[in-house]
Design a protein around this motif. Sequence first.
Motif, PDB file in Angstrom:
ATOM      1  N   SER A 159       0.821  -1.221   0.000  1.00 53.71           N
ATOM      2  CA  SER A 159       0.000   0.000   0.000  1.00 53.71           C
ATOM      3  C   SER A 159       0.849   1.264   0.000  1.00 53.71           C
ATOM      4  N   VAL A 160       2.168   1.113   0.111  1.00 51.04           N
ATOM      5  CA  VAL A 160       3.051   2.280   0.177  1.00 51.04           C
ATOM      6  C   VAL A 160       3.232   2.860  -1.223  1.00 51.04           C
ATOM      7  N   ASP A 161       3.043   4.168  -1.335  1.00 45.60           N
ATOM      8  CA  ASP A 161       3.198   4.867  -2.613  1.00 45.60           C
ATOM      9  C   ASP A 161       4.143   6.046  -2.380  1.00 45.60           C
ATOM     10  N   ILE A 162       5.258   6.048  -3.098  1.00 43.85           N
ATOM     11  CA  ILE A 162       6.252   7.114  -2.972  1.00 43.85           C
ATOM     12  C   ILE A 162       6.433   7.724  -4.348  1.00 43.85           C
ATOM     13  N   ASP A 163       6.292   9.043  -4.444  1.00 45.90           N
ATOM     14  CA  ASP A 163       6.550   9.660  -5.743  1.00 45.90           C
ATOM     15  C   ASP A 163       7.201  11.022  -5.565  1.00 45.90           C
ATOM     16  N   VAL A 164       7.932  11.421  -6.597  1.00 41.60           N
ATOM     17  CA  VAL A 164       8.562  12.733  -6.657  1.00 41.60           C
ATOM     18  C   VAL A 164       7.971  13.441  -7.863  1.00 41.60           C
ATOM     19  N   ASP A 165       7.343  14.588  -7.600  1.00 37.19           N
ATOM     20  CA  ASP A 165       6.764  15.399  -8.669  1.00 37.19           C
ATOM     21  C   ASP A 165       7.416  16.768  -8.589  1.00 37.19           C
ATOM     22  N   GLY A 166       8.364  17.013  -9.482  1.00 30.51           N
ATOM     23  CA  GLY A 166       9.121  18.259  -9.413  1.00 30.51           C
ATOM     24  C   GLY A 166       9.955  18.261  -8.144  1.00 30.51           C
ATOM     25  N   GLN A 167       9.648  19.184  -7.242  1.00 27.71           N
ATOM     26  CA  GLN A 167      10.410  19.297  -5.996  1.00 27.71           C
ATOM     27  C   GLN A 167       9.622  18.781  -4.797  1.00 27.71           C
ATOM     28  N   SER A 176       9.470  19.120   0.582  1.00 24.04           N
ATOM     29  CA  SER A 176      10.039  19.867  -0.526  1.00 24.04           C
ATOM     30  C   SER A 176      11.512  19.503  -0.580  1.00 24.04           C
ATOM     31  N   VAL A 177      11.949  18.907  -1.686  1.00 26.96           N
ATOM     32  CA  VAL A 177      13.308  18.376  -1.758  1.00 26.96           C
ATOM     33  C   VAL A 177      14.278  19.261  -2.526  1.00 26.96           C
ATOM     34  N   GLY A 178      13.826  20.337  -3.082  1.00 22.87           N
ATOM     35  CA  GLY A 178      14.740  21.211  -3.815  1.00 22.87           C
ATOM     36  C   GLY A 178      15.293  20.520  -5.047  1.00 22.87           C
TER      37      GLY A 178
END
Length: 142
Positions: A52-60, A93-95
């Motif tokens: 059920s874990v969902d990890i995503d990066v969208d832009g920053q 926010s990951v920069g």
Amino acid sequence: MAMSFDPFTELDRLTGSLLSTRQGPRFMPVDLYRDGDRYILNADMPGIDPGSVDIDVDGQLLTIRANRTADTRDGVKWLSQERPHGTYLRQFSVGEGIDSDKITAHYDNGVLSLVIPVSERAKPRKIEVTAGTTSEHQSIAS
């Protein structure tokens, strides 16, 4: 006072009111540290189905979502049911200083661990100073 750049600035998406309502996302405590050329993020998510874990990066924006289903046993009389269930959510926010293509995730003993590499261009580097003649220096300056 010198300030150091850190690409992780947590977003205040979860307010106190969300923590107290059954419908809102559950709080997910995390530890985050830098170890050389990578960040390590450990999130407590006991009882979560890893599927059920969902990890995503969208832009920053790095988003971690997970779900814990309620125990719905038939024919039992619940005396206490305090373990939280529902959706868990954290956003960061990951920069631009991370390599989002190389992020890895692992779930073990109720802890989700993310390894987030620093991008090559964000790594500190030394710039060599060379000595030259005065005429070379003047041609660059003009």
